[in-house]
Design a protein around this motif. Structure first.
Motif, PDB file in Angstrom:
ATOM      1  N   MET A   1       0.863  -1.197   0.051  1.00 26.69           N
ATOM      2  CA  MET A   1       0.046   0.020   0.123  1.00 26.69           C
ATOM      3  C   MET A   1       0.857   1.494  -0.080  1.00 26.69           C
ATOM      4  O   MET A   1       1.164   1.748  -1.063  1.00 26.69           O
ATOM      5  CB  MET A   1      -0.962  -0.038   1.369  1.00 26.69           C
ATOM      6  N   ALA A   2       1.395   1.731   1.114  1.00 28.22           N
ATOM      7  CA  ALA A   2       2.237   2.917   1.395  1.00 28.22           C
ATOM      8  C   ALA A   2       1.689   3.841   1.614  1.00 28.22           C
ATOM      9  O   ALA A   2       0.226   4.087   1.153  1.00 28.22           O
ATOM     10  CB  ALA A   2       3.053   3.351  -0.017  1.00 28.22           C
TER      11      ALA A   2
ATOM     12  N   PRO B   1       2.286  -2.066  -7.174  1.00 27.50           N
ATOM     13  CA  PRO B   1       3.098  -0.606  -6.809  1.00 27.50           C
ATOM     14  C   PRO B   1       4.054  -0.750  -5.864  1.00 27.50           C
ATOM     15  O   PRO B   1       4.977  -0.536  -5.844  1.00 27.50           O
ATOM     16  CB  PRO B   1       1.789   0.136  -6.451  1.00 27.50           C
ATOM     17  N   HIS B   2       3.740  -1.588  -4.738  1.00 31.44           N
ATOM     18  CA  HIS B   2       4.420  -1.513  -3.456  1.00 31.44           C
ATOM     19  C   HIS B   2       4.399  -2.965  -2.939  1.00 31.44           C
ATOM     20  O   HIS B   2       3.678  -3.857  -3.139  1.00 31.44           O
ATOM     21  CB  HIS B   2       3.818  -0.857  -2.534  1.00 31.44           C
TER      22      HIS B   2
ATOM     23  N   ASP C   1       3.660  -5.718  -0.820  1.00 30.33           N
ATOM     24  CA  ASP C   1       2.367  -5.768   0.006  1.00 30.33           C
ATOM     25  C   ASP C   1       1.280  -5.941  -0.844  1.00 30.33           C
ATOM     26  O   ASP C   1       0.268  -6.677  -0.746  1.00 30.33           O
ATOM     27  CB  ASP C   1       2.367  -5.255   1.297  1.00 30.33           C
ATOM     28  N   ASP C   2       1.167  -5.265  -2.016  1.00 32.99           N
ATOM     29  CA  ASP C   2       0.057  -5.077  -2.984  1.00 32.99           C
ATOM     30  C   ASP C   2      -0.277  -6.540  -3.307  1.00 32.99           C
ATOM     31  O   ASP C   2      -1.419  -6.798  -3.582  1.00 32.99           O
ATOM     32  CB  ASP C   2       0.054  -4.063  -3.840  1.00 32.99           C
TER      33      ASP C   2
ATOM     34  N   HIS D   1      -0.813   3.708  -7.358  1.00 37.81           N
ATOM     35  CA  HIS D   1      -1.607   2.500  -7.670  1.00 37.81           C
ATOM     36  C   HIS D   1      -2.380   2.952  -9.230  1.00 37.81           C
ATOM     37  O   HIS D   1      -2.385   2.111  -9.902  1.00 37.81           O
ATOM     38  CB  HIS D   1      -2.683   2.014  -6.832  1.00 37.81           C
TER      39      HIS D   1
ATOM     40  N   TRP E   1      -6.698   0.114  -2.419  1.00 36.69           N
ATOM     41  CA  TRP E   1      -7.188   1.419  -1.543  1.00 36.69           C
ATOM     42  C   TRP E   1      -8.576   1.748  -1.533  1.00 36.69           C
ATOM     43  O   TRP E   1      -9.185   2.438  -0.687  1.00 36.69           O
ATOM     44  CB  TRP E   1      -6.352   2.634  -2.049  1.00 36.69           C
TER      45      TRP E   1
END
Ligand SMILES: [Zn+2]
Length: 256
Positions: A1-2, A51-52, A54-55, A162, A186
């Motif tokens: 996420m971030a 994107p990060h 964990d996604d 994202h 998100w």
């Protein structure tokens, strides 16, 4: 996420949506179920554009487990290393996070029982992927093969990284001749079920049995840098329990 910084949050600076809102939503309840083989045909490679770190697990752990179980070829393209999830004052420096977070992904994939996966790290700057959208599109163009099924964060997901990943993936997939499937992440936190942009007619529900749900939960626990409050700054966890609740469901949603 971030995390979203003050500059990037913009239109998503709204109260978070409680999981109960989604659980009680008639539109989500009506989303038709889909088989993994309908999402990814047996002869197609699955390419996950995350994107990060964990996604990939937040969005599609259940699908990854089912594809790996049927011997599918899977490529994970890690767009950023998630090095800016914490504030500049944090003891979690960007240098540290750029090592810690990709390692968390590896640990999480192991927790899912997935070993037959190729990971490519693009190392684009976390929180500034939009500035490199064209570069990402070119990079995807170099890695994608005609006939791949590409999974990317939804291009209206509410987080700039994202959305940039969604747009770059859409354009690259179109140019190469790949099917694109989008994943909301998100959205569950910042949007509400009534949001006019949610493409409910494209939504499909992939069910996770009890074992898969438990393994997804165990995999999510591997992202410790995101789960624990930052004691060096006093900032809250990036993924507090109310956010994680969206990802402990017995299904995942895909926009086909
Ligand atoms: Zn993310």
């Amino acid at each position: 996420m971030a995390t979203l910084t003050e500059e990037t949050r913009g239109e998503t600076d709204l109260p978070a949506t409680d999981e109960a809102r989604w659980r009680d939503d008639p539109q989500l309840a009506k989303v038709p179920q889909v088989h993994p083989e309908t999402l990814v045909s047996p002869d197609s490679r699955a390419v996950i554009v995350a994107p990060h770190p964990d996604d990939e697990v937040l969005g599609c752990a259940g699908l990854l487990m089912q594809l790996a179980g049927s011997g599918h070829e899977i490529l994970l393209i890690a767009v950023s290393d998630g090095e800016h999830s914490h504030s500049n004052e944090s003891a979690f420096s960007s240098d540290l996070l750029s090592h810690v977070r990709p390692a968390e992904t590896s640990e999480a994939l192991t927790a899912l029982g997935i070993s037959n996966i190729t990971i490519m790290r693009a190392q684009l700057p976390d929180s500034r992927v939009g500035e490199h959208q064209r570069k990402l599109q070119d990079l995807l163009g170099a890695y994608l093969q005609r006939g791949d099924t590409v999974f990317a964060s939804w291009h209206r997901d509410g987080h700039p990284d994202h959305e940039a990943v969604g747009l770059a993936s859409r354009d690259a997939a179109r140019a190469i001749g790949c099917r694109l499937i989008e994943i909301p992440i998100w959205m569950w936190h910042w949007r509400t079920p009534e949001h006019h942009e949610i493409p409910w007619q494209r939504a499909r529900k992939l069910m996770l049995g009890p074992d898969m749900r438990a393994r997804k939960k165990a995999a999510l626990e591997c992202y410790r840098s995101q789960l624990e409050p930052d004691h060096s700054t006093g900032n809250a966890a990036i993924l507090p329990p109310e956010v994680l609740a969206h990802f402990h469901r017995d299904f995942e949603i895909y926009f086909v």
